[in-house]
Design a protein around this motif. Sequence first.
Motif, PDB file in Angstrom:
ATOM      1  N   GLY A   2       0.852  -1.196   0.000  1.00 28.74           N
ATOM      2  CA  GLY A   2       0.000   0.000   0.000  1.00 28.74           C
ATOM      3  C   GLY A   2       0.882   1.238   0.000  1.00 28.74           C
ATOM      4  N   ASP A  29       2.231  -1.597  -4.594  1.00 28.56           N
ATOM      5  CA  ASP A  29       0.832  -1.146  -4.670  1.00 28.56           C
ATOM      6  C   ASP A  29       0.239  -1.699  -5.955  1.00 28.56           C
ATOM      7  OD1 ASP A  29      -0.695   1.535  -3.202  1.00 28.56           O
ATOM      8  OD2 ASP A  29      -1.577   0.679  -5.015  1.00 28.56           O
ATOM      9  N   HIS A  30      -1.035  -2.123  -5.909  1.00 27.38           N
ATOM     10  CA  HIS A  30      -1.625  -2.697  -7.129  1.00 27.38           C
ATOM     11  C   HIS A  30      -2.071  -1.619  -8.121  1.00 27.38           C
ATOM     12  CE1 HIS A  30      -6.059  -2.847  -5.501  1.00 27.38           C
ATOM     13  NE2 HIS A  30      -5.486  -1.679  -5.324  1.00 27.38           N
ATOM     14  N   ASN A  31      -2.014  -0.362  -7.678  1.00 29.47           N
ATOM     15  CA  ASN A  31      -2.358   0.741  -8.574  1.00 29.47           C
ATOM     16  C   ASN A  31      -1.120   1.072  -9.417  1.00 29.47           C
ATOM     17  OD1 ASN A  31      -2.735   3.301  -9.674  1.00 29.47           O
ATOM     18  ND2 ASN A  31      -4.123   3.912  -8.030  1.00 29.47           N
ATOM     19  N   LYS A  86       0.029   4.673  -9.845  1.00 30.46           N
ATOM     20  CA  LYS A  86       0.725   5.190  -8.664  1.00 30.46           C
ATOM     21  C   LYS A  86       2.195   4.801  -8.689  1.00 30.46           C
ATOM     22  CE  LYS A  86      -2.099   5.995  -4.660  1.00 30.46           C
ATOM     23  NZ  LYS A  86      -2.603   5.667  -3.358  1.00 30.46           N
ATOM     24  N   VAL A 120      -2.928  -1.158   3.522  1.00 34.02           N
ATOM     25  CA  VAL A 120      -3.936  -0.865   2.485  1.00 34.02           C
ATOM     26  C   VAL A 120      -5.137  -0.210   3.147  1.00 34.02           C
ATOM     27  CG1 VAL A 120      -3.195  -2.766   1.002  1.00 34.02           C
ATOM     28  CG2 VAL A 120      -5.022  -3.154   2.651  1.00 34.02           C
ATOM     29  N   THR A 124      -8.941   0.625   4.368  1.00 40.91           N
ATOM     30  CA  THR A 124     -10.066  -0.162   4.908  1.00 40.91           C
ATOM     31  C   THR A 124     -11.273   0.782   4.960  1.00 40.91           C
ATOM     32  OG1 THR A 124      -9.195   0.367   7.118  1.00 40.91           O
ATOM     33  CG2 THR A 124      -8.702  -1.811   6.256  1.00 40.91           C
ATOM     34  N   VAL A 145      -4.871  -9.059   0.125  1.00 43.50           N
ATOM     35  CA  VAL A 145      -3.428  -8.933   0.339  1.00 43.50           C
ATOM     36  C   VAL A 145      -2.934 -10.045   1.264  1.00 43.50           C
ATOM     37  CG1 VAL A 145      -1.767  -7.465   1.547  1.00 43.50           C
ATOM     38  CG2 VAL A 145      -3.285  -6.458  -0.143  1.00 43.50           C
ATOM     39  N   LYS A 177      -0.800  -2.455   9.874  1.00 42.76           N
ATOM     40  CA  LYS A 177      -0.877  -1.026  10.172  1.00 42.76           C
ATOM     41  C   LYS A 177      -2.239  -0.469   9.745  1.00 42.76           C
ATOM     42  CE  LYS A 177       3.350   1.181  11.206  1.00 42.76           C
ATOM     43  NZ  LYS A 177       2.842   1.584  12.524  1.00 42.76           N
ATOM     44  N   SER A 178      -2.923  -1.161   8.833  1.00 45.55           N
ATOM     45  CA  SER A 178      -4.279  -0.744   8.471  1.00 45.55           C
ATOM     46  C   SER A 178      -5.137  -0.794   9.724  1.00 45.55           C
ATOM     47  CB  SER A 178      -4.879  -1.723   7.455  1.00 45.55           C
ATOM     48  OG  SER A 178      -4.143  -1.717   6.260  1.00 45.55           O
ATOM     49  N   PHE A 227      -0.994   6.060  14.060  1.00 45.15           N
ATOM     50  CA  PHE A 227      -1.707   7.226  14.594  1.00 45.15           C
ATOM     51  C   PHE A 227      -1.329   8.523  13.879  1.00 45.15           C
ATOM     52  CE2 PHE A 227      -1.565   4.017  17.888  1.00 45.15           C
ATOM     53  CZ  PHE A 227      -2.883   3.985  18.323  1.00 45.15           C
ATOM     54  N   LEU A 228      -0.569   8.425  12.778  1.00 43.60           N
ATOM     55  CA  LEU A 228      -0.149   9.663  12.109  1.00 43.60           C
ATOM     56  C   LEU A 228      -1.362  10.435  11.597  1.00 43.60           C
ATOM     57  CD1 LEU A 228      -0.519   9.191   8.814  1.00 43.60           C
ATOM     58  CD2 LEU A 228       1.595   7.956   9.067  1.00 43.60           C
ATOM     59  N   LYS A 248      -6.709   1.800  18.821  1.00 41.06           N
ATOM     60  CA  LYS A 248      -6.853   2.660  17.631  1.00 41.06           C
ATOM     61  C   LYS A 248      -8.295   3.185  17.526  1.00 41.06           C
ATOM     62  CE  LYS A 248      -6.167   4.638  13.761  1.00 41.06           C
ATOM     63  NZ  LYS A 248      -5.414   5.883  13.657  1.00 41.06           N
ATOM     64  N   SER A 269     -10.455  10.395   6.002  1.00 40.65           N
ATOM     65  CA  SER A 269     -10.745   8.965   5.837  1.00 40.65           C
ATOM     66  C   SER A 269     -10.758   8.203   7.152  1.00 40.65           C
ATOM     67  CB  SER A 269      -9.690   8.357   4.918  1.00 40.65           C
ATOM     68  OG  SER A 269      -8.437   8.414   5.574  1.00 40.65           O
ATOM     69  N   CYS A 270     -10.563   8.881   8.281  1.00 43.20           N
ATOM     70  CA  CYS A 270     -10.365   8.095   9.509  1.00 43.20           C
ATOM     71  C   CYS A 270     -11.396   8.303  10.615  1.00 43.20           C
ATOM     72  CB  CYS A 270      -8.969   8.359  10.064  1.00 43.20           C
ATOM     73  SG  CYS A 270      -7.697   7.668   8.997  1.00 43.20           S
TER      74      CYS A 270
HETATM   75  N1  LIG Z   1      -4.672   8.359   6.336  1.00 45.71           N
HETATM   76  C1  LIG Z   1      -4.448   8.465   7.623  1.00 45.71           C
HETATM   77  O1  LIG Z   1      -4.286   9.558   8.180  1.00 45.71           O
HETATM   78  C2  LIG Z   1      -4.387   7.225   8.480  1.00 45.71           C
HETATM   79  C3  LIG Z   1      -3.852   7.318   9.776  1.00 45.71           C
HETATM   80  C4  LIG Z   1      -3.795   6.171  10.550  1.00 45.71           C
HETATM   81  C5  LIG Z   1      -4.283   4.973  10.071  1.00 45.71           C
HETATM   82  N2  LIG Z   1      -4.825   4.920   8.822  1.00 45.71           N
HETATM   83  C6  LIG Z   1      -5.307   3.621   8.343  1.00 45.71           C
HETATM   84  O2  LIG Z   1      -4.295   3.073   7.506  1.00 45.71           O
HETATM   85  C7  LIG Z   1      -4.881   2.377   6.394  1.00 45.71           C
HETATM   86  C8  LIG Z   1      -4.390   2.990   5.096  1.00 45.71           C
HETATM   87  O3  LIG Z   1      -4.844   4.318   5.020  1.00 45.71           O
HETATM   88  P1  LIG Z   1      -4.303   5.328   3.910  1.00 45.71           P
HETATM   89  O4  LIG Z   1      -4.927   6.640   4.189  1.00 45.71           O
HETATM   90  O5  LIG Z   1      -2.829   5.209   3.817  1.00 45.71           O
HETATM   91  O6  LIG Z   1      -4.976   4.686   2.620  1.00 45.71           O
HETATM   92  P2  LIG Z   1      -4.744   5.097   1.100  1.00 45.71           P
HETATM   93  O7  LIG Z   1      -6.028   4.877   0.419  1.00 45.71           O
HETATM   94  O8  LIG Z   1      -4.067   6.419   1.006  1.00 45.71           O
HETATM   95  O9  LIG Z   1      -3.681   4.004   0.600  1.00 45.71           O
HETATM   96  C9  LIG Z   1      -3.975   2.648   0.514  1.00 45.71           C
HETATM   97  C10 LIG Z   1      -3.182   2.081  -0.657  1.00 45.71           C
HETATM   98  O10 LIG Z   1      -3.354   0.663  -0.666  1.00 45.71           O
HETATM   99  C11 LIG Z   1      -3.365   0.254  -2.022  1.00 45.71           C
HETATM  100  N3  LIG Z   1      -3.974  -1.063  -2.148  1.00 45.71           N
HETATM  101  C12 LIG Z   1      -5.274  -1.417  -1.942  1.00 45.71           C
HETATM  102  N4  LIG Z   1      -5.446  -2.721  -2.200  1.00 45.71           N
HETATM  103  C13 LIG Z   1      -4.238  -3.222  -2.559  1.00 45.71           C
HETATM  104  C14 LIG Z   1      -3.792  -4.499  -2.952  1.00 45.71           C
HETATM  105  N5  LIG Z   1      -4.623  -5.545  -3.037  1.00 45.71           N
HETATM  106  N6  LIG Z   1      -2.483  -4.652  -3.259  1.00 45.71           N
HETATM  107  C15 LIG Z   1      -1.634  -3.612  -3.190  1.00 45.71           C
HETATM  108  N7  LIG Z   1      -2.008  -2.352  -2.835  1.00 45.71           N
HETATM  109  C16 LIG Z   1      -3.295  -2.170  -2.528  1.00 45.71           C
HETATM  110  C17 LIG Z   1      -4.163   1.340  -2.713  1.00 45.71           C
HETATM  111  O11 LIG Z   1      -3.942   1.348  -4.111  1.00 45.71           O
HETATM  112  C18 LIG Z   1      -3.647   2.591  -2.016  1.00 45.71           C
HETATM  113  O12 LIG Z   1      -2.561   3.162  -2.712  1.00 45.71           O
HETATM  114  C19 LIG Z   1      -6.388   2.469   6.618  1.00 45.71           C
HETATM  115  O13 LIG Z   1      -6.814   1.339   7.302  1.00 45.71           O
HETATM  116  C20 LIG Z   1      -6.552   3.694   7.476  1.00 45.71           C
HETATM  117  O14 LIG Z   1      -7.717   3.647   8.265  1.00 45.71           O
HETATM  118  C21 LIG Z   1      -4.859   6.003   8.018  1.00 45.71           C
END
Ligand SMILES: NC(=O)c1ccc[n+]([C@@H]2O[C@H](COP(=O)([O-])OP(=O)(O)OC[C@H]3O[C@@H](n4cnc5c(N)ncnc54)[C@H](O)[C@@H]3O)[C@@H](O)[C@H]2O)c1
Length: 441
Positions: A7, A30-32, A35, A84, A86, A102, A119-120, A150-151, A202, A257-258
Amino acid sequence: MKICVVGAGYVGLVSAAILADWQHNVVCVDHNEQKIEDLLAGKLPIFEPGLQELVELNRRRQYLRFTAEMAEALRGCEMIIVAVGTPPAENGHPNLEDFWAVVKSFRENVGNNVIVMIKSTVPVGTGEAVSLYLNEKVSHTFSVVSAPEFLRQGTAVHDFLHPDRLVVGCMSPEIREQMKELFQPLDCPKVFTDWHSAEMIKYASNSFLALKISYINTIANLCEAVGGNIQDVAAAVGLDHRIGQAYLKPGVGFGGSCLAKDTQGLIAQGEVHGVNVWMFKDVLEVNYEQRVHIVQRLTEVLGNLKGRKIAILGLAFKANTDDLRDAPSVTIIAQIIKLGGLVKVYDPVVDSSSLPNIISVSTADNPYAACQGVDAVIVLTEWEEFLDLDLKRLQKSMNAPVFIDGRYLFERKRLLEAGFFLPERPSSSEWPVVQSMISAR
Ligand SMILES: NC(=O)c1ccc[n+]([C@@H]2O[C@H](COP(=O)([O-])OP(=O)(O)OC[C@H]3O[C@@H](n4cnc5c(N)ncnc54)[C@H](O)[C@@H]3O)[C@@H](O)[C@H]2O)c1
C-alpha cells in the motif's frame, strides 16, 4: 531488515520512506500501476510535507524501491507491513476486501518465517483471524503484529517520527524483542499488548477525538444561541490539563478517511456484540449537522441561494493535505449548487478537478480572484496562508461582504473591523441590509 510495505498511500508510503531512512531494505508495493509509475518517475501520488525529500533521498541510497508486482515484492522479505485502505462499507463496518486479498497472497507467495505487521485500521479480532488463516497448512511461521498507526495527514512524517506513543500488539516475547529493536529510533512511550487491545486502542483513540470535536461544536452552537465567544470558551476549557487544547477546535467538523470511518466501525462492532453505542452515533450526527448548519446560515443571510455567487476558500478536509475524502467542502458545495448557487473555489493544493464530476465550480488562482464579485465567502480549510489575507481588500472586492469562517480561523474582531457581516444566530437585523446590497447589484 528486508521489509515489504503493501500500500503506497498516506500510511504505507510514509512508513516505507522512514523505515528506508532507518537503513532497512524496503520495497513498497501497490496494485495501482499508475501510482507506481508516478513513484518510479519521481512523482508522489499524495501531498505530504517532507515526504518527497525522504523518498528521493532513500531511493538514491537504494534503501527504497517501488513495484506493482506483489509476488516479486514479497520474495525473501523478513517483515511485511500491511497498509492498504479499509474504507467504510454500507453497513458501517470497514470494507476488508483489499485487506484480505493482500493477506491471502502471503500464504501463496511467502515460503519463509516472516513477521506480518498490520498497520491498516482493522476491527478487533482481525489480528487473531489473520494469524489463524496464515498459519494453517504451512510449515513456516507467520508472526502477526498489530501496530496501528496514529499519524495525521498533513504532519504524517513528523507524527510517524514523534508519536505520543507506539502501540504494538503481539503474542510472542521473541517478536516483542524484535519490535523493540525495530522501533528503537522512536523516543516515546511504547505500549506492548495483545492483538485485541492494540486494535481497540486505535478505535478508542479516534472515536474520542471525534467526540471532542462534536462536543466543542455543540458548545459553539450553544454560544451562538445564548451568547459567548466560542474561541475564548474553547481556549479556556482546553487550558484545563484534564481536557487539553487538542481537537477542541470548533468549526465545520471533521472529515477525511479516519475519524468518521473508525467511529462508524466502533458503532458497528458494538451493535454486533449488543453493546450500547448511542454516544458515538450522536458524535457522527452532530458532525454532519455542522455542514448543514453552514448552508442554513448562508441561506438565512442571503435570502435564497438562486444565482448567488459564493466563494469557497479551501477544499481539502484539513490543512496541509490534498485529501478530499469525506471533506466538508464537497458536501457543502454540492448543497449550495443544489439550491441554485454559483461556486468559485480556491485551494492552494487541491485541484478542483478532483471534486466529484457532478459538482461544477469555477476555479480561481488565488483567494482574491475567488472572492471578486461574490455575495459570500466561506472558509472551509484552515490553510495558514489564509491568515495573511488582506481582509479589507477582500471585503472591498465582494458584491456583498458576508464571511462565514467555517474553521474559526480568524478572530471575530478582525473580521468585523474589515467590514464583514458574520452570519450568526440568532438572525441579525443586518440581513435585510445584506439582501438589499445584492438586489441593488
Ligand atoms: N490516512 C491516515 O491519516 C491514516 C492514519 C492512521 C491509520 N490509517 C489507516 O491506515 C490504512 C491505510 O490508510 P491510507 O490513508 O494510507 O490509505 P490510502 O487509500 O491512502 O492508501 C492505501 C493504498 O493501498 C493500495 N492497495 C489497496 N489494495 C491493494 C492491494 N490488493 N495490493 C496492493 N495495494 C493495494 C491502494 O492502491 C492505495 O494506494 C487504513 O486502514 C486507514 O484507516 C490512516
